[in-house]
Motif scaffolding. Structure first.
Motif, PDB file in Angstrom:
ATOM      1  N   GLY A   1       0.827  -1.193   0.000  1.00  0.00           N
ATOM      2  CA  GLY A   1       0.000   0.000   0.000  1.00  0.00           C
ATOM      3  C   GLY A   1       0.862   1.244   0.000  1.00  0.00           C
ATOM      4  N   ALA A   2       0.211   2.387   0.212  1.00  0.00           N
ATOM      5  CA  ALA A   2       0.921   3.665   0.283  1.00  0.00           C
ATOM      6  C   ALA A   2       0.091   4.630   1.102  1.00  0.00           C
ATOM      7  CB  ALA A   2       1.170   4.228  -1.113  1.00  0.00           C
ATOM      8  N   ILE A   3       0.760   5.651   1.653  1.00  0.00           N
ATOM      9  CA  ILE A   3       0.081   6.653   2.472  1.00  0.00           C
ATOM     10  C   ILE A   3       0.565   8.041   2.067  1.00  0.00           C
ATOM     11  CG2 ILE A   3       1.785   6.432   4.341  1.00  0.00           C
ATOM     12  CD1 ILE A   3      -0.579   6.938   6.309  1.00  0.00           C
ATOM     13  N   VAL A   4      -0.379   8.993   2.019  1.00  0.00           N
ATOM     14  CA  VAL A   4      -0.091  10.379   1.640  1.00  0.00           C
ATOM     15  C   VAL A   4      -0.390  11.278   2.821  1.00  0.00           C
ATOM     16  CG1 VAL A   4      -0.462  12.170  -0.102  1.00  0.00           C
ATOM     17  CG2 VAL A   4      -0.923   9.782  -0.663  1.00  0.00           C
TER      18      VAL A   4
ATOM     19  N   ASP B   1      -6.153  14.560   6.775  1.00  0.00           N
ATOM     20  CA  ASP B   1      -6.765  13.237   6.839  1.00  0.00           C
ATOM     21  C   ASP B   1      -5.958  12.341   5.901  1.00  0.00           C
ATOM     22  OD1 ASP B   1      -8.408  11.086   7.214  1.00  0.00           O
ATOM     23  OD2 ASP B   1     -10.004  11.808   5.900  1.00  0.00           O
ATOM     24  N   PRO B   2      -4.871  11.725   6.394  1.00  0.00           N
ATOM     25  CA  PRO B   2      -3.958  10.986   5.518  1.00  0.00           C
ATOM     26  C   PRO B   2      -4.686   9.953   4.654  1.00  0.00           C
ATOM     27  CG  PRO B   2      -3.031  11.171   7.711  1.00  0.00           C
ATOM     28  CD  PRO B   2      -4.435  11.684   7.801  1.00  0.00           C
ATOM     29  N   LEU B   3      -4.357   9.955   3.369  1.00  0.00           N
ATOM     30  CA  LEU B   3      -4.975   9.036   2.428  1.00  0.00           C
ATOM     31  C   LEU B   3      -4.151   7.749   2.378  1.00  0.00           C
ATOM     32  CD1 LEU B   3      -7.048   8.483   0.119  1.00  0.00           C
ATOM     33  CD2 LEU B   3      -5.338   9.413  -1.440  1.00  0.00           C
ATOM     34  N   VAL B   4      -4.820   6.613   2.553  1.00  0.00           N
ATOM     35  CA  VAL B   4      -4.169   5.312   2.498  1.00  0.00           C
ATOM     36  C   VAL B   4      -4.728   4.524   1.318  1.00  0.00           C
ATOM     37  CG1 VAL B   4      -3.782   3.113   3.687  1.00  0.00           C
ATOM     38  CG2 VAL B   4      -3.805   5.257   4.991  1.00  0.00           C
TER      39      VAL B   4
END
Length: 222
Positions: free
Chosen positions: A68-71, A75-78
């Motif tokens: 996965g990835a996180i931005v 409100d961090p997007l996963v």
């Protein structure tokens, strides 16, 4: 090798994007490797350069494999790679712990790279997202989805090299994709550069400072 180094790749990518110079775009780089490429694009397009801070969430036993990835953000997007999560038998608690670890690294990098520097507004603008290449596409997908939430007028993904299948999967995430080289049998991004040295934090800071000195702050900068 298709590219001598990131600077040459950035110059060639910039030439392919010159038609967007009149759109007054904003260029966003995925650090760290993407910043060297994006700096060349921003210079050629006379555009502001900023960062989109994304971290790959690696499988614990195989950190190079993205589950996965996180931005970063309020409100961090996963983005989850469900196929990898299932194959690696990663539990929700393990996945969430990895997310927290990568978010902490994002915050460190934001402080290190950006500090109190102004950020251009993206709403209604042409936004060009740049990296030095694409592997699984997890971090790229997360970045594009996060930017899309800010309602850009047009969202463009620009990379020197990528796997053919990843480009197909990303077409629904961007309005346009510019990629100089794509391959069905890919391997790693570094295979396509003669010089693929690790970009340092200081290089990132220096490139951002040079970009700030070159382009006046856009109206509406935060």
């Amino acid at each position: 090798m298709p590219f001598r180094d990131r600077t040459e790749a950035g110059h060639r990518l910039a030439q392919a994007l010159l038609l967007h110079r009149g759109d007054e775009p904003v260029v966003l780089a995925l650090p760290r490797g993407g910043v060297s490429i994006a700096a060349e694009v921003a210079r050629a397009l006379n555009a502001p350069l900023d960062l989109i801070l994304v971290r790959k969430i690696g499988v614990p036993q195989h950190p190079e494999l993205a589950m996965g990835a996180i931005v970063d953000g309020a409100d961090p997007l996963v983005v989850r790679n469900e196929d990898v999560i299932a194959t690696a038998q990663v539990s929700d608690s393990t996945f969430n712990a990895a997310c927290k670890q990568e978010l902490a690294e994002i915050k460190r990098r934001r402080t290190r790279y950006v500090g109190s520097r102004a950020h251009p507004k993206l709403q209604g603008r042409t936004v060009i997202v740049v990296d030095d290449g694409i592997a699984t596409g997890a971090t790229t997908r997360a970045a594009l989805r996060s930017i899309r939430k800010q309602k850009p007028g047009r969202l463009i993904l620009a990379v020197p090299v990528a796997p053919t299948d990843s480009l197909v999967e990303l077409r629904s995430e961007a309005d346009e994709i510019v990629c100089l080289e794509n391959y069905e049998s890919f391997g790693a991004v570094g295979f396509y550069y003669s010089d693929f040295h690790e970009v340092s934090d200081e290089e990132v800071r220096s490139l951002l400072a040079a970009a700030d000195a070159q382009v006046p702050k856009p109206a509406g900068a935060l």
